[in-house]
Scaffold this active site. Structure first.
Site, PDB file in Angstrom:
ATOM      1  N   PRO A   2       0.780  -1.225   0.000  1.00 57.34           N
ATOM      2  CA  PRO A   2       0.000   0.000   0.000  1.00 57.34           C
ATOM      3  C   PRO A   2       0.811   1.275   0.000  1.00 57.34           C
ATOM      4  CG  PRO A   2      -0.086  -1.133   2.126  1.00 57.34           C
ATOM      5  CD  PRO A   2       1.084  -1.628   1.369  1.00 57.34           C
ATOM      6  N   GLU A   3       0.707   2.013  -1.047  1.00 61.25           N
ATOM      7  CA  GLU A   3       1.182   3.388  -1.035  1.00 61.25           C
ATOM      8  C   GLU A   3      -0.078   4.241  -0.992  1.00 61.25           C
ATOM      9  OE1 GLU A   3       4.359   4.168  -3.868  1.00 61.25           O
ATOM     10  OE2 GLU A   3       4.928   2.062  -3.837  1.00 61.25           O
TER      11      GLU A   3
END
Length: 271
Positions: A2-3
């Site tokens: 997850p960015e």
DNA sequence: CCATATACCTGGCAGC
DNA sequence: TGCTGCCAGGTATATG
């Protein structure tokens, strides 16, 4: 996984459905990166007001206090019908009268942390030093150029540090630098204003596009409803070592900066 | 103050 | 098949 785009897509996928829900039960599994910071039972009966995002953190506002949720490297959230048995890697459940919010995180670098308020010490420790939101109004080419000028580290590491601008992780840092034609090793302070403006534009574009496409991410991302991204965003450089640059056909190079892999095109990207 | 290394943890994969 | 070593989207904290 997850960015910022993946976190935002996750937020959008369950925030409307959980708003107004009442907490019926809380289950904690194996320890995550940080302790919850309260007795799970203390949350019962509270109402979920809204879900916000700050950098890669989700902030779940309750009628009293809030939960800070971070997905770490391998975390994902699901919001769905209750009753599914918890799997080996499901380490936090928030059961509400509108459904079950569940954190799945094999590596357990993620966390769910309770804070009485955003100003509270625990929250400040995690959020206090964060830079500006790249998709918000505060992220201007001017302030970005000024911020870059003040730092000596390689530009890739300045982006990853998240103290100038938040949400740019290892994949999008490489991709944004490619789009801006800047070498990841370039000293931040030596980036001219026009090039800073170009990088600013690239960051905005790549993140906004990834959000619009449902959290592109190149592997196994899915939102809180379990739907995958559309995978339309193909990487130009990330994880493409030795493959031909899509622009000039030169072989993409890999290097290590701060123990993280960086990918770039040796011809397109100038020091 | 700054820059760099370390720690946390599991799973997937290439190579033998 | 099974072992070993390396790699992985993050970031607070320790160390120089």
């Amino acid at each position: 996984m997850p960015e910022l785009p993946e976190v935002e897509v996750t937020r959008l996928s369950f925030a409307p459905a959980i708003a107004g829900a009442k907490v019926l039960d809380v289950r904690v599994g194996l320890p995550l990166r940080w302790p919850l910071g309260c007795e799970p039972g203390a949350l019962l009966g509270r109402q979920v007001l809204q879900v916000r995002r700050r950098g890669k953190y989700l902030l779940i506002d309750l009628s009293t206090g809030l939960l800070l949720v971070h997905l770490g490297m391998s975390g994902s959230l699901r919001f769905g019908p209750p009753g599914l048995p918890a799997g080996k890697h499901d380490h936090f459940d928030l059961l509400t009268d509108r459904g079950l919010l569940r954190l799945h995180d094999p590596r357990r670098f993620g966390a769910v942390v309770y804070a009485d308020s955003e100003q509270h010490a625990v929250a400040q420790k995690l959020l206090g030093h964060l830079g500006v939101e790249p998709l918000g109004d505060g992220f201007s080419a001017q302030m970005f150029a000024d911020g870059l000028k003040k730092r000596q580290a390689p530009v890739k590491q300045v982006l990853l540090a998240g103290e100038l601008v938040v949400g740019v992780g290892n994949i999008y840092a490489s991709e944004a630098l490619f789009l801006a034609c800047i070498r990841p090793t370039t000293r931040s302070s030596r980036i001219s204003k026009p090039r800073a403006a170009r990088l600013h534009r690239a960051i905005c574009d790549v993140l906004a596009q990834a959000v619009a496409q449902g959290g592109s991410s190149l592997r196994d991302f899915s939102n809180a409803q379990g739907q995958n991204g559309y995978f339309q965003l193909q990487a130009n450089v990330y994880d493409r070592t030795g493959q031909a640059c899509r622009v000039c056909a030169a072989p993409i190079k890999r290097l290590v900066q701060g123990q993280r892999s960086t990918f770039y095109c040796p011809l397109c990207q100038k020091p």
